[in-house]
Motif scaffolding. Structure first.
Motif, PDB file in Angstrom:
ATOM      1  N   GLU A 274       0.833  -1.196   0.000  1.00 54.86           N
ATOM      2  CA  GLU A 274       0.000   0.000   0.000  1.00 54.86           C
ATOM      3  C   GLU A 274       0.865   1.241   0.000  1.00 54.86           C
ATOM      4  OE1 GLU A 274      -4.313  -0.700   1.926  1.00 54.86           O
ATOM      5  OE2 GLU A 274      -2.734   0.024   3.218  1.00 54.86           O
ATOM      6  N   GLY A 275       0.555   2.137  -0.918  1.00 54.28           N
ATOM      7  CA  GLY A 275       1.263   3.404  -0.963  1.00 54.28           C
ATOM      8  C   GLY A 275       2.593   3.355  -1.673  1.00 54.28           C
ATOM      9  N   ASP A 276       3.019   2.168  -2.098  1.00 54.85           N
ATOM     10  CA  ASP A 276       4.289   2.073  -2.808  1.00 54.85           C
ATOM     11  C   ASP A 276       4.169   2.741  -4.161  1.00 54.85           C
ATOM     12  OD1 ASP A 276       5.373  -1.250  -1.753  1.00 54.85           O
ATOM     13  OD2 ASP A 276       5.432   0.673  -0.746  1.00 54.85           O
ATOM     14  N   GLU A 277       5.231   3.365  -4.552  1.00 59.49           N
ATOM     15  CA  GLU A 277       5.286   3.961  -5.877  1.00 59.49           C
ATOM     16  C   GLU A 277       5.500   2.858  -6.898  1.00 59.49           C
ATOM     17  OE1 GLU A 277       4.847   7.216  -6.866  1.00 59.49           O
ATOM     18  OE2 GLU A 277       4.206   7.443  -4.800  1.00 59.49           O
ATOM     19  N   PRO A 278       4.849   2.981  -8.070  1.00 61.19           N
ATOM     20  CA  PRO A 278       5.090   1.983  -9.114  1.00 61.19           C
ATOM     21  C   PRO A 278       6.561   1.980  -9.539  1.00 61.19           C
ATOM     22  CG  PRO A 278       3.199   3.355  -9.651  1.00 61.19           C
ATOM     23  CD  PRO A 278       3.864   3.966  -8.461  1.00 61.19           C
ATOM     24  N   THR A 279       7.026   0.851  -9.948  1.00 65.40           N
ATOM     25  CA  THR A 279       8.402   0.692 -10.390  1.00 65.40           C
ATOM     26  C   THR A 279       8.633   1.483 -11.676  1.00 65.40           C
ATOM     27  OG1 THR A 279       8.407  -1.520  -9.451  1.00 65.40           O
ATOM     28  CG2 THR A 279      10.146  -1.014 -11.035  1.00 65.40           C
ATOM     29  N   PRO A 280       9.706   2.276 -11.726  1.00 69.32           N
ATOM     30  CA  PRO A 280      10.008   2.997 -12.966  1.00 69.32           C
ATOM     31  C   PRO A 280      10.067   2.045 -14.160  1.00 69.32           C
ATOM     32  CG  PRO A 280      11.398   3.802 -11.204  1.00 69.32           C
ATOM     33  CD  PRO A 280      10.668   2.585 -10.671  1.00 69.32           C
ATOM     34  N   GLY A 281       9.524   2.510 -15.266  1.00 68.02           N
ATOM     35  CA  GLY A 281       9.496   1.708 -16.479  1.00 68.02           C
ATOM     36  C   GLY A 281       8.218   0.920 -16.662  1.00 68.02           C
ATOM     37  N   THR A 282       7.397   0.811 -15.605  1.00 73.76           N
ATOM     38  CA  THR A 282       6.130   0.096 -15.741  1.00 73.76           C
ATOM     39  C   THR A 282       5.073   1.022 -16.325  1.00 73.76           C
ATOM     40  OG1 THR A 282       5.383   0.701 -13.510  1.00 73.76           O
ATOM     41  CG2 THR A 282       6.638  -1.371 -13.731  1.00 73.76           C
ATOM     42  N   ASN A 283       4.008   0.416 -16.837  1.00 73.13           N
ATOM     43  CA  ASN A 283       2.914   1.215 -17.387  1.00 73.13           C
ATOM     44  C   ASN A 283       2.325   2.144 -16.328  1.00 73.13           C
ATOM     45  OD1 ASN A 283       3.217  -0.057 -19.849  1.00 73.13           O
ATOM     46  ND2 ASN A 283       1.542  -1.502 -19.513  1.00 73.13           N
ATOM     47  N   ALA A 284       2.156   1.642 -15.123  1.00 76.91           N
ATOM     48  CA  ALA A 284       1.590   2.469 -14.050  1.00 76.91           C
ATOM     49  C   ALA A 284       2.479   3.676 -13.776  1.00 76.91           C
ATOM     50  CB  ALA A 284       1.409   1.636 -12.784  1.00 76.91           C
TER      51      ALA A 284
ATOM     52  N   LEU B 196      -5.061   1.689 -11.180  1.00 80.07           N
ATOM     53  CA  LEU B 196      -4.667   2.921 -10.484  1.00 80.07           C
ATOM     54  C   LEU B 196      -5.874   3.565  -9.793  1.00 80.07           C
ATOM     55  CD1 LEU B 196      -2.176   4.394 -13.101  1.00 80.07           C
ATOM     56  CD2 LEU B 196      -1.617   3.479 -10.831  1.00 80.07           C
ATOM     57  N   ARG B 197      -7.045   3.474 -10.414  1.00 80.72           N
ATOM     58  CA  ARG B 197      -8.253   4.007  -9.779  1.00 80.72           C
ATOM     59  C   ARG B 197      -8.607   3.193  -8.539  1.00 80.72           C
ATOM     60  NH1 ARG B 197     -13.434   3.286 -13.014  1.00 80.72           N
ATOM     61  NH2 ARG B 197     -13.157   1.240 -12.089  1.00 80.72           N
ATOM     62  N   GLU B 198      -8.493   1.876  -8.622  1.00 81.11           N
ATOM     63  CA  GLU B 198      -8.798   1.007  -7.483  1.00 81.11           C
ATOM     64  C   GLU B 198      -7.877   1.287  -6.301  1.00 81.11           C
ATOM     65  OE1 GLU B 198      -8.594  -2.874  -9.264  1.00 81.11           O
ATOM     66  OE2 GLU B 198     -10.619  -2.715 -10.078  1.00 81.11           O
ATOM     67  N   SER B 199      -6.653   1.724  -6.590  1.00 78.97           N
ATOM     68  CA  SER B 199      -5.716   2.035  -5.506  1.00 78.97           C
ATOM     69  C   SER B 199      -5.800   3.503  -5.077  1.00 78.97           C
ATOM     70  CB  SER B 199      -4.283   1.690  -5.927  1.00 78.97           C
ATOM     71  OG  SER B 199      -3.849   2.549  -6.958  1.00 78.97           O
TER      72      SER B 199
ATOM     73  N   THR C 143       2.327   8.955 -23.786  1.00 82.20           N
ATOM     74  CA  THR C 143       3.225   8.067 -23.031  1.00 82.20           C
ATOM     75  C   THR C 143       3.696   6.944 -23.947  1.00 82.20           C
ATOM     76  OG1 THR C 143       1.446   6.595 -22.279  1.00 82.20           O
ATOM     77  CG2 THR C 143       1.939   8.523 -20.887  1.00 82.20           C
ATOM     78  N   ASP C 144       4.550   6.098 -23.427  1.00 83.20           N
ATOM     79  CA  ASP C 144       5.019   4.922 -24.167  1.00 83.20           C
ATOM     80  C   ASP C 144       4.143   3.702 -23.902  1.00 83.20           C
ATOM     81  OD1 ASP C 144       7.150   6.306 -25.284  1.00 83.20           O
ATOM     82  OD2 ASP C 144       8.492   5.825 -23.619  1.00 83.20           O
ATOM     83  N   VAL C 145       2.971   3.914 -23.308  1.00 82.97           N
ATOM     84  CA  VAL C 145       2.076   2.805 -22.976  1.00 82.97           C
ATOM     85  C   VAL C 145       1.173   2.525 -24.178  1.00 82.97           C
ATOM     86  CG1 VAL C 145       0.310   1.994 -21.374  1.00 82.97           C
ATOM     87  CG2 VAL C 145       2.144   3.476 -20.543  1.00 82.97           C
ATOM     88  N   THR C 146       1.055   1.262 -24.543  1.00 81.57           N
ATOM     89  CA  THR C 146       0.209   0.902 -25.687  1.00 81.57           C
ATOM     90  C   THR C 146      -1.255   1.151 -25.354  1.00 81.57           C
ATOM     91  OG1 THR C 146      -0.013  -1.394 -24.975  1.00 81.57           O
ATOM     92  CG2 THR C 146       1.836  -0.881 -26.444  1.00 81.57           C
ATOM     93  N   ARG C 147      -2.035   1.426 -26.384  1.00 85.25           N
ATOM     94  CA  ARG C 147      -3.461   1.735 -26.189  1.00 85.25           C
ATOM     95  C   ARG C 147      -4.178   0.606 -25.446  1.00 85.25           C
ATOM     96  NH1 ARG C 147      -5.406   6.155 -29.096  1.00 85.25           N
ATOM     97  NH2 ARG C 147      -3.868   6.980 -30.554  1.00 85.25           N
ATOM     98  N   GLY C 148      -3.841  -0.632 -25.742  1.00 86.01           N
ATOM     99  CA  GLY C 148      -4.501  -1.763 -25.092  1.00 86.01           C
ATOM    100  C   GLY C 148      -4.157  -1.922 -23.626  1.00 86.01           C
ATOM    101  N   SER C 149      -3.079  -1.314 -23.184  1.00 85.58           N
ATOM    102  CA  SER C 149      -2.664  -1.423 -21.781  1.00 85.58           C
ATOM    103  C   SER C 149      -3.096  -0.231 -20.938  1.00 85.58           C
ATOM    104  CB  SER C 149      -1.142  -1.565 -21.690  1.00 85.58           C
ATOM    105  OG  SER C 149      -0.733  -2.755 -22.309  1.00 85.58           O
ATOM    106  N   VAL C 150      -3.432   0.878 -21.578  1.00 87.49           N
ATOM    107  CA  VAL C 150      -3.791   2.087 -20.831  1.00 87.49           C
ATOM    108  C   VAL C 150      -5.021   1.852 -19.967  1.00 87.49           C
ATOM    109  CG1 VAL C 150      -4.612   4.469 -21.035  1.00 87.49           C
ATOM    110  CG2 VAL C 150      -2.675   3.710 -22.408  1.00 87.49           C
ATOM    111  N   GLY C 151      -6.092   1.305 -20.559  1.00 81.05           N
ATOM    112  CA  GLY C 151      -7.347   1.106 -19.814  1.00 81.05           C
ATOM    113  C   GLY C 151      -7.188   0.234 -18.582  1.00 81.05           C
ATOM    114  N   PRO C 152      -6.654  -0.983 -18.720  1.00 87.49           N
ATOM    115  CA  PRO C 152      -6.490  -1.833 -17.534  1.00 87.49           C
ATOM    116  C   PRO C 152      -5.582  -1.211 -16.469  1.00 87.49           C
ATOM    117  CG  PRO C 152      -6.255  -3.138 -19.531  1.00 87.49           C
ATOM    118  CD  PRO C 152      -6.320  -1.697 -19.956  1.00 87.49           C
ATOM    119  N   THR C 153      -4.553  -0.503 -16.913  1.00 89.68           N
ATOM    120  CA  THR C 153      -3.651   0.134 -15.945  1.00 89.68           C
ATOM    121  C   THR C 153      -4.376   1.238 -15.202  1.00 89.68           C
ATOM    122  OG1 THR C 153      -1.753  -0.378 -17.357  1.00 89.68           O
ATOM    123  CG2 THR C 153      -1.436   1.314 -15.665  1.00 89.68           C
TER     124      THR C 153
END
Length: 120
Positions: free
Chosen positions: A14-24, A62-65, A48-58
Motif C-alpha cells: 500500500e502506498g508504494d510507488e510503481p516501479t520505474p518503467g512500468t505502465n503504471a 490505479l483508480r482502485e488504488s 506516453t510509451d504505454v500501448t493503447r490496449g494497456s492504458v485502460g487496464p492500468t
C-alpha cells in the motif's frame, strides 16, 4: 525464488510507488505533470510509451488504488495522490530548513537535563 512466510507478511504494497518503467509509473508520471487537466485513454496513450490496449487496464488498477480519478471518458491524477505529494513536499522543505540552521552542541548540552540527576 520463493520467500519465507515472514518475509511475505512484511511486504507492504500500500502506498508504494510503481516501479520505474512500468505502465503504471509512465501513466502516473504523465498525469502528475498535468495535475489540473484530465485526459482520455487515447490521449494518455499518445503522450506516453504505454500501448493503447494497456492504458485502460492500468488506469482501472490505479483508480482502485486511489491514485487516479475517472469521470465519463476522462482520467486525472486523484486529489488524494496530489495531497500526498504536497504533504511529502512540505515535509521535505521542513527537513531542509532544519538542515540549514546551525546547531550549537555546546549550548544544547548546557541546557540539557541529565535524566540520572535526582530532581526534587
Amino acid at each position: 525464488m520463493p520467500i519465507s512466510a515472514d518475509h511475505f507478511e512484511n511486504i507492504d504494497t500500500e502506498g508504494d510507488e510503481p516501479t520505474p518503467g512500468t505502465n503504471a509509473h509512465e501513466i502516473l508520471s504523465f498525469l502528475e505533470q498535468h495535475p489540473d487537466q484530465a485526459f482520455t485513454q487515447s490521449e494518455i496513450a499518445d503522450e506516453t510509451d504505454v500501448t493503447r490496449g494497456s492504458v485502460g487496464p492500468t488506469l482501472v488498477r490505479l483508480r482502485e488504488s486511489g491514485r487516479v480519478d475517472h469521470r465519463g471518458k476522462y482520467w486525472r491524477i486523484s486529489d488524494h495522490a496530489r495531497s500526498l505529494d504536497h504533504a511529502a513536499d512540505h515535509a521535505d522543505a521542513v527537513a531542509a530548513s532544519y538542515e540549514e540552521e546551525s546547531f550549537d552542541y555546546d549550548e544544547w548540552q548546557a541546557h540539557a537535563v541529565d535524566p540520572r540527576e535526582d530532581r526534587e
